[in-house]
Scaffold this motif. Structure first.
Motif: not given
Length: 136
Positions: A82, A108, A111-114
């Motif tokens: 985070r 992670v 599911d929470d791509q950058t």
């Protein structure tokens, strides 16, 4: 911030009174819920001290982490992710010998791509290209 880290690492000796036989866990684990909340709070505090503690915690072996609370590697990994982490930091997590850290990092990243997470994931674990990602 130092207060949270001190509180996390401390083991209240009065917890011994709460953990009665036949409990089969160390008395330090009696306040695990509080310790998990501290880890979550550290993830929400974007500062170098939080990141440093979380990185150090994730580098611990299970026995060392278990001295102050039941090991919470998944929660600590999510908390660290985070924060603003570099591609090198993500890659370090993906190379961790701890399967809880490595697995949570993969989830992670999926599911929470950058861009940084995606490139790190493909670089370290090319087989993950085949896995479904959030939003696809």
């Amino acid at each position: 911030m130092p207060f949270l880290v001190r509180t996390f690492l401390a083991v209240d000796p009065e917890l011994k009174a709460m953990v009665k036989p036949p409990a089969n866990y160390p008395y330090a684990w009696a306040d695990t819920r509080l310790k998990q909340e501290i880890i979550c709070a550290l993830g929400e505090l974007p500062c170098e001290e939080s990141k440093k503690f979380l990185r150090e915690y994730l580098a611990m072996d299970e026995a060392t982490a278990g001295k102050s609370a039941s090991p919470a590697f998944e929660e600590a990994t999510r908390a660290l992710l985070r924060q603003e982490v570099t591609a090198d930091e993500v890659q370090c997590l993906l190379r961790s010998t701890n399967p809880a850290v490595r697995g949570t990092t993969i989830l992670v990243c999926l599911d929470d791509q950058t861009a940084s997470r995606d490139s790190s994931l493909v670089k370290i674990m090319p087989w993950t290209r085949e896995l479904p990602r959030a939003g696809r």
